[in-house]
Design an enzyme around this catalytic site. Structure first.
Site, PDB file in Angstrom:
ATOM      1  N   GLU A  54     -35.149 -17.583  72.915  1.00  0.00           N
ATOM      2  CA  GLU A  54     -35.401 -18.946  72.453  1.00  0.00           C
ATOM      3  C   GLU A  54     -35.082 -19.980  73.529  1.00  0.00           C
ATOM      4  O   GLU A  54     -34.647 -21.088  73.235  1.00  0.00           O
ATOM      5  CB  GLU A  54     -34.589 -19.226  71.182  1.00  0.00           C
ATOM      6  CG  GLU A  54     -34.993 -18.355  70.015  1.00  0.00           C
ATOM      7  CD  GLU A  54     -34.197 -18.633  68.754  1.00  0.00           C
ATOM      8  OE1 GLU A  54     -33.376 -19.589  68.733  1.00  0.00           O
ATOM      9  OE2 GLU A  54     -34.396 -17.892  67.772  1.00  0.00           O
ATOM     10  N   CYS A  55     -35.333 -19.641  74.755  1.00  0.00           N
ATOM     11  CA  CYS A  55     -35.017 -20.487  75.908  1.00  0.00           C
ATOM     12  C   CYS A  55     -36.315 -21.036  76.497  1.00  0.00           C
ATOM     13  O   CYS A  55     -37.360 -20.405  76.389  1.00  0.00           O
ATOM     14  CB  CYS A  55     -34.292 -19.627  76.946  1.00  0.00           C
ATOM     15  SG  CYS A  55     -33.854 -20.454  78.482  1.00  0.00           S
TER      16      CYS A  55
END
Length: 176
Positions: A54-55
């Protein structure tokens, strides 16, 4: 004179004994729960990278896969360690992470989720500490930091998180 000879013998003995570990001295668990003995990677260059799903850098999974498809196999391996330490950007469990990576068609080695800040696994303590690896100190400061390890298992350099896995520096190292 006698003290001098003793000092020289002591210095030479301790220098010989001060051998550093290599990647091949470690093992860790894969995302499937199996033990990977890094000694099985002897003779290959290895890129060790901490990952997160989720970066803003998560699209690097695609670039890592491209790099692996171009250079991977007998001479090169990528070992990815999912980690939730940086921005809490890897909240899932191993099963969720593996399913997420399927969208990038990841075929390189995925390891089980780790913590680098709180309780780093021995291989990460080695990667980041010159007293253990004999080469460099490199604090992991975000997702997708990449460590370059040579065929003999020695850490030789690292690339910051924002550096593309398709960078010339990395490709040139793989072509050496």
């Amino acid at each position: 004179m006698r003290n001098y000879i003793f000092f020289v013998l002591f210095f030479c003995t301790t220098t010989v004994l001060a051998q550093y570990k290599t990647l091949h001295d470690f093992s860790a668990r894969t995302i499937e729960g199996d033990t990977l003995h890094f000694s099985s990677l002897a003779g290959k260059k290895v890129l060790v990278v901490n990952t997160a799903s989720e970066c803003m850098l998560t699209p690097q999974y695609k670039k890592l896969q491209e790099l692996y498809e171009e250079y991977g196999g007998d001479d090169f391996e990528i070992v990815a360690f999912p980690c939730n330490d940086f921005g809490k950007q890897e909240p899932g469990d191993n099963k969720t992470i593996k399913e997420f990576c399927a969208q990038y068609e990841v075929s390189f080695t995925l390891m089980e989720k780790i913590s680098i800040k709180e309780n780093p696994p021995p291989v990460y303590r080695w990667l980041t500490n010159s007293e253990e690896n004999g080469t460099l100190d490199a604090k992991v400061w975000w997702n997708f930091q990449k460590f370059m390890v040579d065929e003999e298992g020695n850490v030789v350099d690292f690339l910051g998180p924002a550096t593309s896995p398709l960078s010339n520096k990395l490709k040139d190292w793989l072509k050496e």
